[in-house]
Scaffold this motif. Structure first.
Motif, PDB file in Angstrom:
ATOM      1  N   PRO A   7       0.805  -1.217   0.000  1.00 49.47           N
ATOM      2  CA  PRO A   7       0.000   0.000   0.000  1.00 49.47           C
ATOM      3  C   PRO A   7       0.846   1.279   0.000  1.00 49.47           C
ATOM      4  O   PRO A   7       0.318   2.367  -0.155  1.00 49.47           O
ATOM      5  CB  PRO A   7      -0.834  -0.106   1.280  1.00 49.47           C
ATOM      6  CG  PRO A   7      -0.192  -1.148   2.110  1.00 49.47           C
ATOM      7  CD  PRO A   7       0.651  -1.993   1.217  1.00 49.47           C
ATOM      8  N   PHE A   8       2.141   1.129   0.137  1.00 47.19           N
ATOM      9  CA  PHE A   8       3.045   2.273   0.148  1.00 47.19           C
ATOM     10  C   PHE A   8       3.887   2.353  -1.123  1.00 47.19           C
ATOM     11  O   PHE A   8       4.830   3.150  -1.204  1.00 47.19           O
ATOM     12  CB  PHE A   8       3.952   2.218   1.379  1.00 47.19           C
ATOM     13  CG  PHE A   8       3.189   2.177   2.670  1.00 47.19           C
ATOM     14  CD1 PHE A   8       2.597   3.322   3.169  1.00 47.19           C
ATOM     15  CD2 PHE A   8       3.036   0.998   3.364  1.00 47.19           C
ATOM     16  CE1 PHE A   8       1.881   3.298   4.359  1.00 47.19           C
ATOM     17  CE2 PHE A   8       2.319   0.950   4.555  1.00 47.19           C
ATOM     18  CZ  PHE A   8       1.735   2.108   5.049  1.00 47.19           C
ATOM     19  N   ALA A   9       3.567   1.556  -2.124  1.00 45.11           N
ATOM     20  CA  ALA A   9       4.385   1.486  -3.343  1.00 45.11           C
ATOM     21  C   ALA A   9       4.519   2.841  -4.034  1.00 45.11           C
ATOM     22  O   ALA A   9       5.612   3.218  -4.455  1.00 45.11           O
ATOM     23  CB  ALA A   9       3.814   0.449  -4.304  1.00 45.11           C
ATOM     24  N   ASP A  10       3.415   3.566  -4.158  1.00 45.67           N
ATOM     25  CA  ASP A  10       3.486   4.871  -4.824  1.00 45.67           C
ATOM     26  C   ASP A  10       4.383   5.836  -4.047  1.00 45.67           C
ATOM     27  O   ASP A  10       5.207   6.538  -4.637  1.00 45.67           O
ATOM     28  CB  ASP A  10       2.090   5.472  -4.999  1.00 45.67           C
ATOM     29  CG  ASP A  10       1.250   4.714  -6.013  1.00 45.67           C
ATOM     30  OD1 ASP A  10       1.817   3.980  -6.852  1.00 45.67           O
ATOM     31  OD2 ASP A  10       0.007   4.864  -5.978  1.00 45.67           O
ATOM     32  N   ALA A  11       4.211   5.862  -2.739  1.00 53.18           N
ATOM     33  CA  ALA A  11       5.035   6.743  -1.904  1.00 53.18           C
ATOM     34  C   ALA A  11       6.502   6.350  -1.994  1.00 53.18           C
ATOM     35  O   ALA A  11       7.383   7.224  -2.063  1.00 53.18           O
ATOM     36  CB  ALA A  11       4.550   6.695  -0.459  1.00 53.18           C
ATOM     37  N   ASN A  12       6.772   5.058  -1.993  1.00 55.02           N
ATOM     38  CA  ASN A  12       8.154   4.593  -2.091  1.00 55.02           C
ATOM     39  C   ASN A  12       8.786   5.030  -3.409  1.00 55.02           C
ATOM     40  O   ASN A  12       9.931   5.457  -3.449  1.00 55.02           O
ATOM     41  CB  ASN A  12       8.218   3.073  -1.954  1.00 55.02           C
ATOM     42  CG  ASN A  12       7.871   2.602  -0.554  1.00 55.02           C
ATOM     43  OD1 ASN A  12       7.929   3.363   0.401  1.00 55.02           O
ATOM     44  ND2 ASN A  12       7.484   1.351  -0.440  1.00 55.02           N
ATOM     45  N   LYS A  13       8.024   4.931  -4.488  1.00 57.35           N
ATOM     46  CA  LYS A  13       8.537   5.336  -5.798  1.00 57.35           C
ATOM     47  C   LYS A  13       8.840   6.837  -5.812  1.00 57.35           C
ATOM     48  O   LYS A  13       9.891   7.259  -6.319  1.00 57.35           O
ATOM     49  CB  LYS A  13       7.553   4.978  -6.903  1.00 57.35           C
ATOM     50  CG  LYS A  13       8.067   5.374  -8.278  1.00 57.35           C
ATOM     51  CD  LYS A  13       7.233   4.841  -9.387  1.00 57.35           C
ATOM     52  CE  LYS A  13       7.703   5.212 -10.783  1.00 57.35           C
ATOM     53  NZ  LYS A  13       8.841   6.000 -10.979  1.00 57.35           N
ATOM     54  N   ILE A  14       7.944   7.625  -5.269  1.00 56.85           N
ATOM     55  CA  ILE A  14       8.169   9.072  -5.217  1.00 56.85           C
ATOM     56  C   ILE A  14       9.441   9.370  -4.422  1.00 56.85           C
ATOM     57  O   ILE A  14      10.267  10.192  -4.840  1.00 56.85           O
ATOM     58  CB  ILE A  14       6.954   9.798  -4.609  1.00 56.85           C
ATOM     59  CG1 ILE A  14       5.738   9.638  -5.526  1.00 56.85           C
ATOM     60  CG2 ILE A  14       7.268  11.273  -4.374  1.00 56.85           C
ATOM     61  CD1 ILE A  14       4.414  10.050  -4.885  1.00 56.85           C
ATOM     62  N   ALA A  15       9.609   8.697  -3.287  1.00 59.85           N
ATOM     63  CA  ALA A  15      10.794   8.912  -2.450  1.00 59.85           C
ATOM     64  C   ALA A  15      12.076   8.562  -3.202  1.00 59.85           C
ATOM     65  O   ALA A  15      13.043   9.320  -3.182  1.00 59.85           O
ATOM     66  CB  ALA A  15      10.696   8.100  -1.166  1.00 59.85           C
ATOM     67  N   GLN A  16      12.069   7.416  -3.845  1.00 63.28           N
ATOM     68  CA  GLN A  16      13.256   6.992  -4.586  1.00 63.28           C
ATOM     69  C   GLN A  16      13.534   7.910  -5.772  1.00 63.28           C
ATOM     70  O   GLN A  16      14.672   8.277  -6.012  1.00 63.28           O
ATOM     71  CB  GLN A  16      13.090   5.541  -5.055  1.00 63.28           C
ATOM     72  CG  GLN A  16      13.096   4.542  -3.910  1.00 63.28           C
ATOM     73  CD  GLN A  16      14.462   4.444  -3.267  1.00 63.28           C
ATOM     74  OE1 GLN A  16      15.378   3.885  -3.848  1.00 63.28           O
ATOM     75  NE2 GLN A  16      14.619   4.989  -2.072  1.00 63.28           N
TER      76      GLN A  16
ATOM     77  N   PHE B  50      15.928   9.943  -2.294  1.00 65.75           N
ATOM     78  CA  PHE B  50      16.189   9.282  -1.017  1.00 65.75           C
ATOM     79  C   PHE B  50      16.836   7.924  -1.300  1.00 65.75           C
ATOM     80  O   PHE B  50      16.496   7.260  -2.269  1.00 65.75           O
ATOM     81  CB  PHE B  50      14.899   9.102  -0.221  1.00 65.75           C
ATOM     82  CG  PHE B  50      14.336  10.390   0.295  1.00 65.75           C
ATOM     83  CD1 PHE B  50      14.850  10.984   1.439  1.00 65.75           C
ATOM     84  CD2 PHE B  50      13.298  11.026  -0.356  1.00 65.75           C
ATOM     85  CE1 PHE B  50      14.346  12.187   1.920  1.00 65.75           C
ATOM     86  CE2 PHE B  50      12.771  12.228   0.107  1.00 65.75           C
ATOM     87  CZ  PHE B  50      13.301  12.812   1.246  1.00 65.75           C
ATOM     88  N   GLU B  51      17.756   7.544  -0.436  1.00 68.25           N
ATOM     89  CA  GLU B  51      18.418   6.255  -0.592  1.00 68.25           C
ATOM     90  C   GLU B  51      17.885   5.217   0.378  1.00 68.25           C
ATOM     91  O   GLU B  51      17.764   4.045   0.041  1.00 68.25           O
ATOM     92  CB  GLU B  51      19.921   6.411  -0.444  1.00 68.25           C
ATOM     93  CG  GLU B  51      20.519   7.248  -1.561  1.00 68.25           C
ATOM     94  CD  GLU B  51      22.010   7.416  -1.445  1.00 68.25           C
ATOM     95  OE1 GLU B  51      22.665   6.664  -0.698  1.00 68.25           O
ATOM     96  OE2 GLU B  51      22.533   8.338  -2.101  1.00 68.25           O
ATOM     97  N   VAL B  52      17.574   5.616   1.598  1.00 66.99           N
ATOM     98  CA  VAL B  52      17.059   4.702   2.615  1.00 66.99           C
ATOM     99  C   VAL B  52      15.530   4.725   2.585  1.00 66.99           C
ATOM    100  O   VAL B  52      14.887   3.686   2.567  1.00 66.99           O
ATOM    101  CB  VAL B  52      17.581   5.065   4.015  1.00 66.99           C
ATOM    102  CG1 VAL B  52      16.963   4.173   5.082  1.00 66.99           C
ATOM    103  CG2 VAL B  52      19.093   4.993   4.054  1.00 66.99           C
ATOM    104  N   CYS B  53      14.991   5.899   2.562  1.00 71.52           N
ATOM    105  CA  CYS B  53      13.532   6.052   2.566  1.00 71.52           C
ATOM    106  C   CYS B  53      12.940   5.524   1.278  1.00 71.52           C
ATOM    107  O   CYS B  53      13.396   5.865   0.198  1.00 71.52           O
ATOM    108  CB  CYS B  53      13.153   7.519   2.733  1.00 71.52           C
ATOM    109  SG  CYS B  53      13.810   8.255   4.232  1.00 71.52           S
ATOM    110  N   GLY B  54      11.963   4.653   1.429  1.00 72.94           N
ATOM    111  CA  GLY B  54      11.299   4.101   0.271  1.00 72.94           C
ATOM    112  C   GLY B  54      12.059   2.976  -0.407  1.00 72.94           C
ATOM    113  O   GLY B  54      11.615   2.446  -1.414  1.00 72.94           O
TER     114      GLY B  54
END
Length: 155
Positions: free
Chosen positions: A136-145, A149-153
């Motif tokens: 459920p956090f895939a979109d947020a993780n993609k935005i972070a990457q 961000f290297e650790v976040c997401g």
């Protein structure tokens, strides 16, 4: 259930901002307080965010240690880990990141990421097992990457 998909998924959750609740109230001459009061550069935001993600991810990963069999957590253990660790950690992260001042040109991206995390939290709070059927956090993780961000997401 696989080895706490929670450890993988939770560590992937965008954990951008502090763990929340553990900090002493900031004093006006406190450097951390000053940092939160001023606009950060993109590099500073990434650096602070990744440091916070790392600390928070360690707390989330520690949820595995409470399972009788970490390779096969029971449904009850998994639900407890999500409700007692993941949800509060991620909520604290969102709150703390919103307190950081992203560069004006990046504010929309950071807000989109945080809004996406909050949407994922709504899904996870409604059904902790939703994590096992997708991220459920895939979109947020993609935005972070994509932001840098290297650790976040990160997976």
């Amino acid at each position: 259930m696989k080895k706490l998909a929670i450890a993988t998924v939770l560590a992937c959750c965008v954990s951008l901002s502090g763990c929340g609740g553990d900090d002493e109230p900031a004093k006006s001459d406190d450097k951390a307080s000053e940092t939160r009061d001023q606009t950060l550069t993109k590099a500073e935001l990434i650096e602070q965010g990744d440091a916070i993600c790392k600390a928070s991810n360690e707390k989330i990963d520690a949820a595995d240690d409470r399972f009788i069999d970490p390779e096969n957590p029971t449904e009850a253990e998994f639900r407890a880990a999500v409700n007692d660790t993941l949800v509060p950690e991620v909520k604290g992260q969102v709150e703390d990141l919103r307190a950081l001042k992203a560069p004006a040109e990046d504010a929309a991206t950071i807000n989109e990421m945080l809004d996406s995390i909050e949407s994922g939290l709504v899904e996870v709070e409604a059904d902790p097992l939703a994590i096992l059927q997708g991220d459920p956090f895939a979109d947020a993780n993609k935005i972070a990457q994509d932001y840098g961000f290297e650790v976040c997401g990160a997976s």
